[in-house]
Design a protein around this motif. Sequence first.
Motif, short mmCIF file in Angstrom:
data_model
loop_
_atom_site.label_atom_id
_atom_site.label_comp_id
_atom_site.label_asym_id
_atom_site.label_seq_id
_atom_site.Cartn_x
_atom_site.Cartn_y
_atom_site.Cartn_z
N ALA A 283 10.81 10.63 -6.40
CA ALA A 283 10.32 10.83 -7.83
C ALA A 283 10.18 9.30 -8.44
O ALA A 283 11.01 8.93 -8.64
N LEU A 284 8.96 9.26 -8.94
CA LEU A 284 8.55 7.89 -9.31
C LEU A 284 7.84 8.01 -10.61
O LEU A 284 6.84 8.46 -10.50
N ARG A 285 8.34 7.50 -11.71
CA ARG A 285 7.44 7.41 -13.05
C ARG A 285 6.20 6.21 -12.88
O ARG A 285 6.43 5.33 -12.18
N PRO A 286 5.10 6.62 -13.47
CA PRO A 286 4.03 5.76 -13.34
C PRO A 286 4.26 4.39 -13.84
O PRO A 286 3.62 3.46 -13.03
N GLU A 287 5.20 4.11 -14.78
CA GLU A 287 5.15 3.05 -15.71
C GLU A 287 6.16 2.08 -14.67
O GLU A 287 6.24 0.78 -14.97
N ARG A 288 6.81 2.56 -13.71
CA ARG A 288 7.86 1.96 -12.95
C ARG A 288 7.11 1.29 -11.58
O ARG A 288 7.68 0.57 -10.89
N ILE A 289 5.65 1.38 -11.40
CA ILE A 289 4.99 1.35 -10.41
C ILE A 289 4.20 0.10 -10.85
O ILE A 289 3.73 -0.19 -11.97
N GLN A 290 4.44 -1.17 -10.02
CA GLN A 290 3.73 -2.49 -10.49
C GLN A 290 2.68 -2.72 -9.49
O GLN A 290 2.59 -2.20 -8.30
N ILE A 291 1.71 -3.57 -9.90
CA ILE A 291 0.43 -3.91 -8.89
C ILE A 291 0.72 -5.24 -8.43
O ILE A 291 0.92 -6.19 -9.16
N GLY A 292 0.81 -5.62 -7.12
CA GLY A 292 1.08 -7.01 -6.47
C GLY A 292 2.20 -6.82 -5.48
O GLY A 292 2.96 -5.77 -5.49
N ALA A 293 2.20 -7.81 -4.53
CA ALA A 293 3.04 -7.93 -3.60
C ALA A 293 4.15 -8.32 -4.05
O ALA A 293 4.44 -8.77 -5.18
N GLY A 294 5.31 -8.43 -3.25
CA GLY A 294 6.60 -9.16 -3.72
C GLY A 294 7.81 -8.25 -4.19
O GLY A 294 8.86 -8.66 -4.33
N LEU A 295 7.49 -6.83 -4.26
CA LEU A 295 8.55 -5.91 -4.58
C LEU A 295 9.10 -5.20 -3.17
O LEU A 295 8.25 -5.25 -2.13
N PRO A 296 10.17 -4.77 -3.10
CA PRO A 296 11.03 -4.33 -1.76
C PRO A 296 10.22 -3.04 -1.37
O PRO A 296 10.24 -2.94 -0.25
N GLN A 320 -2.25 6.14 1.77
CA GLN A 320 -1.97 7.08 2.97
C GLN A 320 -0.74 7.65 3.04
O GLN A 320 -0.65 8.90 3.85
N ALA A 321 0.22 7.08 2.32
CA ALA A 321 1.68 7.46 2.52
C ALA A 321 1.92 8.62 1.39
O ALA A 321 3.19 9.05 1.72
N SER A 322 1.03 9.00 0.71
CA SER A 322 1.34 10.22 -0.28
C SER A 322 0.03 10.56 -0.79
O SER A 322 -0.99 10.29 -0.55
N GLU A 323 0.35 11.76 -1.81
CA GLU A 323 -0.89 12.11 -2.53
C GLU A 323 -1.35 10.99 -3.43
O GLU A 323 -0.39 10.13 -3.63
N PRO A 324 -2.46 11.07 -4.27
CA PRO A 324 -2.83 9.87 -5.17
C PRO A 324 -1.70 9.51 -5.98
O PRO A 324 -0.97 10.48 -6.62
N LEU A 325 -1.30 8.42 -6.30
CA LEU A 325 -0.33 7.88 -7.31
C LEU A 325 -0.89 7.71 -8.62
O LEU A 325 -1.93 6.96 -8.66
N ILE A 326 -0.35 8.02 -9.64
CA ILE A 326 -0.60 7.52 -10.91
C ILE A 326 0.31 6.56 -11.47
O ILE A 326 1.59 6.25 -11.38
#
Length: 359
Positions: A283-296, A320-326
Amino acid sequence: MATVQLHSVIKRYDGAPVVDAVSLSVRDGEFLTLLGPSGCGKTTCLRMVAGFVTPDAGSVHIGGEDVTQVPAHRRNTGMVFQQYALFPHLTVAQNLAFGLRVRKLPGKEIKRRATEALDRVRLSGYADRYPDQLSGGQKQRVALARALVINPRVLLLDEPLGALDQKLREELQAEIKRIQREVGITTIFVTHDQSEALSLSDRIVVMRQGGISQIGSPQELYDRPVDRYVASFIGKINLVAVTAGALGTDGRLRVQSRQTAEPFDVDLAGGAAPAPGEPLLLALRPERIQIGAGLPNRVQGRVELATYAGDGWYLEVRTQASEPLIVRTSGRAAPAAGDTVTLGWHHSDAVLLRDEAAT
């Protein structure tokens, strides 16, 4: 100290339980919200506290006293309804005075309390108006003042803002919170509006099908939901189907996408680690996802939809790894539909939930 307690209360209609063995304690001076969809039992619980509904089993206590069989007018609670329930033939002052006259208070005391109550809800000068001369927001303020003027032990609010437009709802949310803090009164609030619950409450009780799914502070429920139902009901959430892998020495669990076997690491928030191979939901909130490389934890995807939200954007990203992410971004600029992006998040940003549908 608990002001209100429900002990295993049950209420049935036509043989079916609408409240099923609910136990709950409301702390002295607390603002507690009962949150859930229509038919989950939240209003029935509130009405059992008020005395309008008698439980078929269990007990209701207010201030340490068993009031299960005590009639509503002797419970010292103040009730505010969604539809105001003002007497149309009485002025504002007369509406406020009604409950005080029933209690046989002297005229000077009635006038003093009514004046103070109108001051508290910022309606000084409206005492001589009739309900049909007031706006919806003003009527709800009068209803709140009428509930408070009797100095109740407990304030009960049954979706009081449901009939108002969004801007007025937000204004009255702030007023209710201010007044509750000033008076220090124990308050139970019923709503199906998650944002209302998050902004007002000290604690929230998430209800489902007559029972309690989770109780906690707004932050606890938002950041650490106990199951899919709570996670989906409180705010926007991404749920990625994964399988449990090995537990590392650092306390992080390796999980794999069930679609692509792509690995992610998640911090465990305590408790026993799931068995290897167990189906889970990340479970992952939309605001916790960042755009760009460098995260684990990283995954690539293509933006399918970008929606402007005033202070940022909501992106729908196909991976490919999931349903569409918000994804929730801040700022005025955002990737456009069709762009390829790398999404990332930290180990502590996701929560693992049991996938009950897969077990």
